[in-house]
Motif scaffolding. Sequence first.
Motif, mmCIF file in Angstrom:
data_model
loop_
_atom_site.group_PDB
_atom_site.id
_atom_site.type_symbol
_atom_site.label_atom_id
_atom_site.label_comp_id
_atom_site.label_asym_id
_atom_site.label_seq_id
_atom_site.Cartn_x
_atom_site.Cartn_y
_atom_site.Cartn_z
ATOM 1 N N LYS A 196 -34.379 18.738 33.070
ATOM 2 C CA LYS A 196 -34.877 17.898 34.167
ATOM 3 C C LYS A 196 -35.347 18.767 35.344
ATOM 4 C CE LYS A 196 -33.696 14.299 31.851
ATOM 5 N NZ LYS A 196 -32.681 13.335 32.156
ATOM 6 N N PHE A 197 -34.524 19.745 35.696
ATOM 7 C CA PHE A 197 -34.879 20.586 36.840
ATOM 8 C C PHE A 197 -36.079 21.483 36.526
ATOM 9 C CE2 PHE A 197 -30.697 19.278 38.373
ATOM 10 C CZ PHE A 197 -31.017 18.979 39.689
ATOM 11 N N SER A 198 -36.269 21.843 35.276
ATOM 12 C CA SER A 198 -37.449 22.663 34.964
ATOM 13 C C SER A 198 -38.722 21.820 35.095
ATOM 14 C CB SER A 198 -37.336 23.305 33.580
ATOM 15 O OG SER A 198 -37.276 22.339 32.585
ATOM 16 N N TYR A 199 -38.631 20.550 34.769
ATOM 17 C CA TYR A 199 -39.785 19.654 34.965
ATOM 18 C C TYR A 199 -40.130 19.572 36.465
ATOM 19 C CZ TYR A 199 -42.538 15.396 35.397
ATOM 20 O OH TYR A 199 -43.530 14.496 35.732
ATOM 21 N N ILE A 200 -39.109 19.362 37.294
ATOM 22 C CA ILE A 200 -39.346 19.289 38.745
ATOM 23 C C ILE A 200 -39.909 20.627 39.244
ATOM 24 C CG2 ILE A 200 -38.247 18.996 41.016
ATOM 25 C CD1 ILE A 200 -36.131 17.206 39.575
ATOM 26 N N ALA A 201 -39.312 21.729 38.773
ATOM 27 C CA ALA A 201 -39.745 23.064 39.223
ATOM 28 C C ALA A 201 -41.226 23.294 38.920
ATOM 29 C CB ALA A 201 -38.895 24.137 38.543
ATOM 30 N N LYS A 202 -41.626 22.937 37.717
ATOM 31 C CA LYS A 202 -43.013 23.148 37.298
ATOM 32 C C LYS A 202 -43.982 22.413 38.227
ATOM 33 C CE LYS A 202 -42.769 23.121 32.748
ATOM 34 N NZ LYS A 202 -42.923 22.468 31.446
ATOM 35 N N GLU A 203 -43.657 21.172 38.561
ATOM 36 C CA GLU A 203 -44.525 20.372 39.436
ATOM 37 C C GLU A 203 -44.509 20.905 40.867
ATOM 38 O OE1 GLU A 203 -46.634 17.996 38.539
ATOM 39 O OE2 GLU A 203 -46.029 18.312 36.467
ATOM 40 N N VAL A 204 -43.338 21.310 41.345
ATOM 41 C CA VAL A 204 -43.215 21.806 42.718
ATOM 42 C C VAL A 204 -43.965 23.127 42.886
ATOM 43 C CG1 VAL A 204 -41.529 22.771 44.337
ATOM 44 C CG2 VAL A 204 -41.076 20.581 43.248
ATOM 45 N N LYS A 205 -43.951 23.961 41.848
ATOM 46 C CA LYS A 205 -44.670 25.243 41.915
ATOM 47 C C LYS A 205 -46.164 25.018 42.132
ATOM 48 C CE LYS A 205 -43.346 28.900 41.280
ATOM 49 N NZ LYS A 205 -42.815 29.764 42.383
ATOM 50 N N LYS A 206 -46.678 23.927 41.573
ATOM 51 C CA LYS A 206 -48.103 23.620 41.733
ATOM 52 C C LYS A 206 -48.460 23.407 43.198
ATOM 53 C CE LYS A 206 -48.565 21.408 37.229
ATOM 54 N NZ LYS A 206 -48.566 20.091 36.553
#
Length: 171
Positions: A84-94
């Motif tokens: 779950k946190f990797s999904y959030i991380a990926k979007e936030v990095k954008k």
Amino acid sequence: MESSDFVRLSGIAYESLVNGPGIRRVLFAQGCKHNCKGCFNQDTHSLEGGELVDMDKIICDIKKSFIINGVTFSGGDPLEQADKFSYIAKEVKKAGLNIWTYTGYTFEYILEHKDEKKGWKELLNNIDVLVDGKFDEGKKDDTIRFRGSANQRIIDVQKSLIAGKAVGVES
Ligand code: SF4
């Protein structure tokens, strides 16, 4: 965004100054298996407690903020919901924001188990800094920045993945 999935959180700090550099949005994961003696937040241990929060709403709120310059995953332990946190991380990095993650696991343990634990490898690939290790009451030190006890390290994750060993953040 494609996921309408939920992450289990114990809380959110909207503009924190104490969980990494600058003004940060902090997502406190619900669920932790480490049971550190002297843990400051025992309510976050149950894997069933807290509240399920829509990840896309969290991401949208972060992207709308003009004030924050980073996001921190704390806990509880975010590694228990690493997918779950990797999904959030990926979007936030954008959105160009840096990501710090606090965990009770050591960097070495995570490296060793990253291929068998759900989401661990992906999370490592999408965060900037890991503050690792259990809270050690005997090494508690209120004078050190961003850590609860002196055994915990502030690790540059991408440099460490290349080096194959923990590399500290240059201060
Ligand atoms: S890792 Fe953090 S939340 Fe978990 S028991 Fe240790 S101090 Fe508490």
